[in-house]
Design an enzyme around this catalytic site. Structure first.
Site, PDB file in Angstrom:
ATOM      1  N   LYS A 118       3.421 -12.091 -46.521  1.00  0.00           N
ATOM      2  CA  LYS A 118       4.419 -12.554 -45.562  1.00  0.00           C
ATOM      3  C   LYS A 118       4.001 -12.077 -44.182  1.00  0.00           C
ATOM      4  CE  LYS A 118       8.787 -10.791 -45.197  1.00  0.00           C
ATOM      5  NZ  LYS A 118       8.781 -10.268 -43.802  1.00  0.00           N
ATOM      6  N   GLU A 186      16.035 -14.560 -40.609  1.00  0.00           N
ATOM      7  CA  GLU A 186      16.753 -13.290 -40.469  1.00  0.00           C
ATOM      8  C   GLU A 186      17.707 -13.309 -39.286  1.00  0.00           C
ATOM      9  OE1 GLU A 186      14.471  -9.736 -40.999  1.00  0.00           O
ATOM     10  OE2 GLU A 186      16.066  -8.447 -40.225  1.00  0.00           O
TER      11      GLU A 186
HETATM   12  O1  KIV Z   1      10.338  -5.788 -44.486  1.00  0.00           O
HETATM   13  C1  KIV Z   1      11.277  -6.311 -45.104  1.00  0.00           C
HETATM   14  O2  KIV Z   1      11.895  -5.688 -45.979  1.00  0.00           O
HETATM   15  C2  KIV Z   1      11.622  -7.682 -44.777  1.00  0.00           C
HETATM   16  C3  KIV Z   1      12.863  -8.239 -45.370  1.00  0.00           C
HETATM   17  C4  KIV Z   1      14.031  -7.586 -44.795  1.00  0.00           C
HETATM   18  C5  KIV Z   1      12.922  -9.709 -45.249  1.00  0.00           C
HETATM   19  O3  KIV Z   1      10.931  -8.307 -44.046  1.00  0.00           O
END
Ligand code: KIV
Length: 281
Positions: A118, A186
């Protein structure tokens, strides 16, 4: 066998195919025991860079390193049998160029066994997302409040209110068109989250973005009540494990001071040894 009857890891295409179907259940995990607990119930387990704040006491996620993400990713991998494992790319490990992003994402995938990474950013990261997905690196995108940009935003504010909505909408469209497998939204208003979810072809995973999204994610320590007094509006506490732990530790301390622990059942006598090398009584 998991709570849902699935025996193998979910794949990025299977997660993308859930668009508009049963909501995606997602949580973070940073350790093997928590991964084992969340795996039977989750579609996606994210090794989030929130680990820096939650487990390492950092003030923001900016100090998280690639080595930290890899170490926690390896721990989580050992606890998963079913969920898709996604590992966050930390600040500074992907923004410079698509090539830098590929080099570091490939290392994360090879060393942790995750099936996707991600990264934060919308339009500005679209080229990188296209580069990665075209080279075998599935990418989950993250738009709206992107915590790695906390300094640029001037805090952890709601994003996309009023005229700013169009910026977030363009970000979501750009990452979807670039080939992201799903996008985390978010801290954006419900109307915006609903509009984006209706407009784009990939699942939206909300955190502070309403039930209009295709799925939800929370930081597991937040929803378990383990992360101190951090109580943002979008977190529902499903347990108060922090309070329970504090009470248990206080009881232990009292019993040690009063010599009530260890009690007779915790103490070894002179009995014969068992196969484990422990005394039988
Ligand atoms: O780092 C994280 O835990 C996240 C989530 C809150 C989506 O990016």
């Amino acid at each position: 066998m998991s709570a849902t009857g699935q025996e193998k890891d979910l794949t990025p295409p299977e997660i993308s195919a859930r668009k508009g179907k049963a909501p995606l259940v997602c949580l973070t995990a940073y350790t093997t025991p928590i991964a084992r607990l969340v795996d039977p119930h989750c579609d996606v387990v994210l090794v989030g860079d929130s680990v820096g704040m939650v487990l390492h006491g950092l003030p923001t996620t900016l100090g998280v390193t690639l080595d930290m993400m890899i170490m926690h990713g390896q721990a989580v991998r050992r606890g998963l049998e079913r969920a898709l494992m996604v590992v966050d790319m930390p600040f500074g490990s992907y923004e410079e160029s698509p090539e830098q992003a590929f080099r570091n994402a490939a290392r994360v995938m090879a060393e942790t066994g995750c099936a996707a990474v991600k990264l934060e950013g919308g339009e500005v990261m679209a080229e990188t997302i296209r580069f990665l997905t075209g080279r075998g690196v599935p990418v989950m995108a993250h738009v709206g409040l992107t915590p790695q940009a906390v300094n640029a935003f001037g805090g952890y504010r709601v994003q996309g209110r009023g005229r700013d909505a169009e910026r977030i909408r363009r970000d979501a469209l750009a990452v979807a068109e670039a080939g992201a497998l799903a996008v985390v939204l978010e801290k954006v208003p419900e109307t915006l989250a609903r509009g984006i979810t209706e407009e784009i072809a990939i699942p939206t995973i909300g955190i502070g973005a309403s039930s209009a999204c295709d799925g939800q994610i929370l930081v597991v320590d937040d929803m378990l009540g383990l992360f101190g007094d951090f109580r943002p509006k979008f977190v529902k506490r499903y347990a108060e494990l922090g309070q329970a732990a504090e009470a248990a530790i206080a009881t232990y301390a009292r019993e040690v001071k009063e010599r009530r622990f260890p009690a007779a059942e915790h103490v070894f006598g002179e009995g014969p040894k068992t196969v484990n090398g422990e005394e039988a009584a």
